[in-house]
Design a protein around this motif. Sequence first.
Motif, short mmCIF file in Angstrom:
data_model
loop_
_atom_site.label_atom_id
_atom_site.label_comp_id
_atom_site.label_asym_id
_atom_site.label_seq_id
_atom_site.Cartn_x
_atom_site.Cartn_y
_atom_site.Cartn_z
N SER A 277 0.58 -1.11 -0.32
CA SER A 277 -0.06 -0.08 0.06
C SER A 277 1.22 1.34 -0.48
CB SER A 277 -1.12 0.22 0.93
OG SER A 277 -0.41 0.31 2.67
N SER A 278 2.00 0.72 0.71
CA SER A 278 2.93 1.95 0.21
C SER A 278 3.35 3.34 -1.23
CB SER A 278 3.93 1.56 0.68
OG SER A 278 4.24 1.27 2.46
N LEU A 279 2.69 2.32 -1.45
CA LEU A 279 3.10 2.40 -3.97
C LEU A 279 2.09 2.55 -3.78
CD1 LEU A 279 6.82 1.25 -4.66
CD2 LEU A 279 5.99 3.73 -4.01
N ASN A 280 1.21 1.71 -3.85
CA ASN A 280 0.05 0.88 -5.07
C ASN A 280 -1.17 2.41 -4.58
OD1 ASN A 280 -1.34 0.47 -2.66
ND2 ASN A 280 -1.35 -1.59 -3.05
N GLY A 281 -1.01 3.69 -4.36
CA GLY A 281 -2.14 4.36 -4.52
C GLY A 281 -2.98 3.94 -2.86
N PHE A 282 -2.99 2.91 -2.39
CA PHE A 282 -4.08 3.11 -1.79
C PHE A 282 -3.82 3.02 0.01
CE2 PHE A 282 -5.86 -0.19 -5.05
CZ PHE A 282 -6.32 1.22 -5.42
N GLY A 283 -2.48 3.34 -0.07
CA GLY A 283 -2.21 3.42 1.41
C GLY A 283 -2.70 5.13 2.17
N SER A 284 -2.44 4.39 3.39
CA SER A 284 -3.77 5.39 4.35
C SER A 284 -2.03 6.78 5.54
CB SER A 284 -5.00 4.82 5.75
OG SER A 284 -4.24 4.41 6.14
N ARG A 285 -2.14 7.18 6.40
CA ARG A 285 -1.20 7.45 6.83
C ARG A 285 -0.68 6.66 8.16
NH1 ARG A 285 -0.30 13.69 7.88
NH2 ARG A 285 2.08 13.19 7.55
N SER A 286 -2.04 5.49 8.72
CA SER A 286 -1.82 4.65 10.11
C SER A 286 -0.83 3.41 9.23
CB SER A 286 -2.46 4.79 10.03
OG SER A 286 -3.23 4.28 9.96
N SER A 287 -0.59 2.92 7.59
CA SER A 287 -0.16 2.39 6.84
C SER A 287 0.75 1.59 6.75
CB SER A 287 -0.56 1.88 5.28
OG SER A 287 -2.25 2.60 4.81
N ASP A 288 0.77 0.10 7.25
CA ASP A 288 2.22 -0.19 7.41
C ASP A 288 3.14 -0.16 6.15
OD1 ASP A 288 1.59 -0.77 9.83
OD2 ASP A 288 1.26 -2.81 9.77
N ALA A 289 3.96 -0.65 6.41
CA ALA A 289 5.32 -0.62 4.98
C ALA A 289 5.46 -2.05 4.87
CB ALA A 289 6.54 0.31 5.51
N ASP A 290 5.50 -2.32 3.89
CA ASP A 290 5.70 -3.89 3.31
C ASP A 290 7.35 -3.74 3.06
OD1 ASP A 290 3.41 -5.25 4.44
OD2 ASP A 290 2.56 -4.85 2.19
N LEU A 291 8.35 -4.73 2.88
CA LEU A 291 9.79 -4.78 2.35
C LEU A 291 9.52 -6.24 1.67
CD1 LEU A 291 11.59 -2.67 4.88
CD2 LEU A 291 9.97 -1.86 2.88
N CYS A 292 10.12 -6.45 0.31
CA CYS A 292 10.36 -7.63 -0.12
C CYS A 292 11.93 -8.02 -0.17
CB CYS A 292 10.07 -7.41 -1.71
SG CYS A 292 10.43 -9.06 -2.56
N LEU A 293 13.28 -8.57 -0.15
CA LEU A 293 14.17 -8.67 0.47
C LEU A 293 14.44 -9.29 -1.38
CD1 LEU A 293 17.12 -8.26 0.92
CD2 LEU A 293 16.94 -9.51 2.87
N VAL A 294 15.47 -8.63 -1.62
CA VAL A 294 15.28 -9.97 -2.78
C VAL A 294 17.27 -10.50 -3.13
CG1 VAL A 294 15.74 -10.31 -5.64
CG2 VAL A 294 13.51 -9.10 -4.23
N VAL A 295 17.37 -11.94 -2.67
CA VAL A 295 18.61 -11.76 -2.50
C VAL A 295 18.88 -13.07 -3.96
CG1 VAL A 295 18.40 -11.89 -0.33
CG2 VAL A 295 17.85 -14.19 -1.62
N GLN A 296 17.61 -13.52 -4.93
CA GLN A 296 18.66 -14.51 -5.72
C GLN A 296 17.25 -14.52 -7.15
OE1 GLN A 296 18.30 -18.31 -4.43
NE2 GLN A 296 15.87 -18.42 -5.08
N GLU A 297 17.32 -14.73 -8.23
CA GLU A 297 16.04 -14.55 -9.17
C GLU A 297 15.49 -16.09 -8.96
OE1 GLU A 297 15.74 -14.94 -14.06
OE2 GLU A 297 17.50 -15.27 -13.23
N GLY A 298 13.91 -15.61 -8.89
CA GLY A 298 13.37 -16.80 -8.79
C GLY A 298 12.63 -16.96 -7.24
N PRO A 299 12.10 -17.77 -6.93
CA PRO A 299 11.31 -17.87 -5.66
C PRO A 299 12.22 -18.27 -4.89
CG PRO A 299 9.98 -19.42 -7.24
CD PRO A 299 11.40 -18.63 -8.18
N ALA A 300 12.50 -18.59 -3.51
CA ALA A 300 12.63 -18.83 -2.57
C ALA A 300 11.95 -20.22 -1.77
CB ALA A 300 13.58 -18.12 -2.01
N ASP A 301 11.84 -20.96 -1.38
CA ASP A 301 11.50 -21.55 -0.40
C ASP A 301 11.22 -21.31 0.86
OD1 ASP A 301 10.77 -24.10 0.71
OD2 ASP A 301 11.65 -25.31 0.23
N GLN A 302 10.20 -20.88 1.00
CA GLN A 302 9.61 -20.11 1.88
C GLN A 302 9.27 -20.65 3.32
OE1 GLN A 302 9.14 -17.03 2.20
NE2 GLN A 302 9.10 -16.28 -0.16
N ARG A 303 9.87 -22.21 3.18
CA ARG A 303 9.81 -22.66 4.65
C ARG A 303 10.69 -23.29 4.99
NH1 ARG A 303 5.84 -28.33 3.34
NH2 ARG A 303 3.43 -26.84 3.13
#
Length: 553
Positions: A277-303
């Motif tokens: 929501s920080s970038l998609n236009g639907f954020g409010s003043r009290s919205s949290d911020a989502d961060l994505c750490l990218v360490v490799q190309e492609g998906p990582a095993d989330q488990r």
Amino acid sequence: MLKKSNKINKLNEKYKCYILKAGQTKTTIYLGGNDRCGQQNKCLDSVKKSMFPSSSILGRPPYKRGTSSDFQIPLNLAPALFSQQQLIESECNSRNSNFHSVPLNALSCFPSVSSSHNWNHVNHTSPQASAVPTTSQGRKRRSGEHCPFDIKRQRFQSPLPQAAVATAASSPAAATHSVVHLQSEGRSCAPAFSAASSPQTPKPSGCVPPLRGSPYPELIDSPIPTAKDKLSQQILQLFQTCQQQSDDLEKKELCRAELQREIQRLFPQSRVYLAGSSLNGFGSRSSDADLCLVVQEGPADQRTNAIYILSLVQQLFYRLSYIERPRLIRAKVPILKFRDKVSGVEFDLNVNNVVGIRNTFLLRTYAFIENRVRPLILVVKKWARHHGINDASRGTLSSYSLVLMVLHYLQTLPEPVVPCLQKEYPECFNSAMQLHLVHEGPRNVPQYHSKNQSTIGDLLLGFLKYYATVFNWDKYMISVREAKALPKPGNNEWKNKFICVEEPFDGTNTARAVHEKMKFDGIKTEFMESWQQLQIRKDLNAILPVRATIQKR
């Protein structure tokens, strides 16, 4: 501009204050590369010892090597202290460090970088510049001189040298053949020239404010619809007061830039992206911020891999005095939750969940393609939060699911308010598009002129009625990708789920958190009761206390 610069300086002074507190010294520290005050050498060792007690410089590795063979954590990364000027520049560099022109396939699988990994950068230096001596011979380099590390010295957002820009503008073929060779994979990638890179490039004509066209995207105002009825006026008042402001985004971006530098001590070629929501236009003043750490190309095993990486980052955050309460949440997509003391913003950090970056720019296009979308979605999110049905951690709907539900309703009206972007502009939202190009995809999508002239108040009332009485929860799932309700699939992802909302890119169920019938019944009850009350009174206060909500923002 001066007022904004002073505001950013104050924020950066707070970050510097935390650094000086960690040093436990009253002596002024000058960290700039060209300082001649002589005090740096005097204090640097003591500050390193107090700030980095486990630094490899002091004889102990900062982290133990993991047991997994898939990861090689660097043990000899020296801690770096950053100058005030570098901190200020992080604000100016935000766009290109957040969405850079280096493809993710250039990143190594995991953090170790061997000395043999050489990059053949494009030579942007003009013929005249090549005649200038490249060594400064112990003195400060003059502005006209160039060195082999000019690319590294440039700010991220600074334009290319004029000769290179002129060449690219005059000869598209020359720009096409200017490539970066990726030795590790035997491939090449042509650099992307953005609208900000050359004054000759025309500005995008699309409806979505460009990320690179201004210091921050939210600084560009979008038109607000007019309102004549009371309910629509209340919704617009709530939206204008509670929508995310440019200084809110600046605070999030400054923290993101700081954290990226810290995390790159563990994973040198990683990137931290601001999303949600920080970038998609639907954020409010009290919205949290989502961060994505990218360490490799492609998906990582989330488990396994993602949890392992986040645990290392958590240990790093324990050492940062401006970060508090880092908590690892072991969900299907694990996240690291923490709070930034300087800005007061709550953050959620995930690893390689790049679908979140893709849907950020899909939703951003929907947000600006029609001027009734943003106010409607913000008031729906405030309404759901007030009635206790907007918390996925407690078995109700996530904000992302709510946004998709609103968009689905607007798409399926007899006269749609918004189109199906993935059908009409498939090339702009291709799920196979390289990550560093995702933000460029929707820049030329034009404004949508809907024949539906309903007021925002009428659309809110229709939204509540649609999910209270019309939509069949038992048989159908919500699909923004297809702009219609689809029959529920029979696989485990959808079978026996109370609410099914399709993720537009990976096809998963974004409402899978609603797994208890009692919670599902409560959600349906809130839709029904709110629709009935709003239909009678036509007053937003009937379902949401406007003044109290504005005070909370």
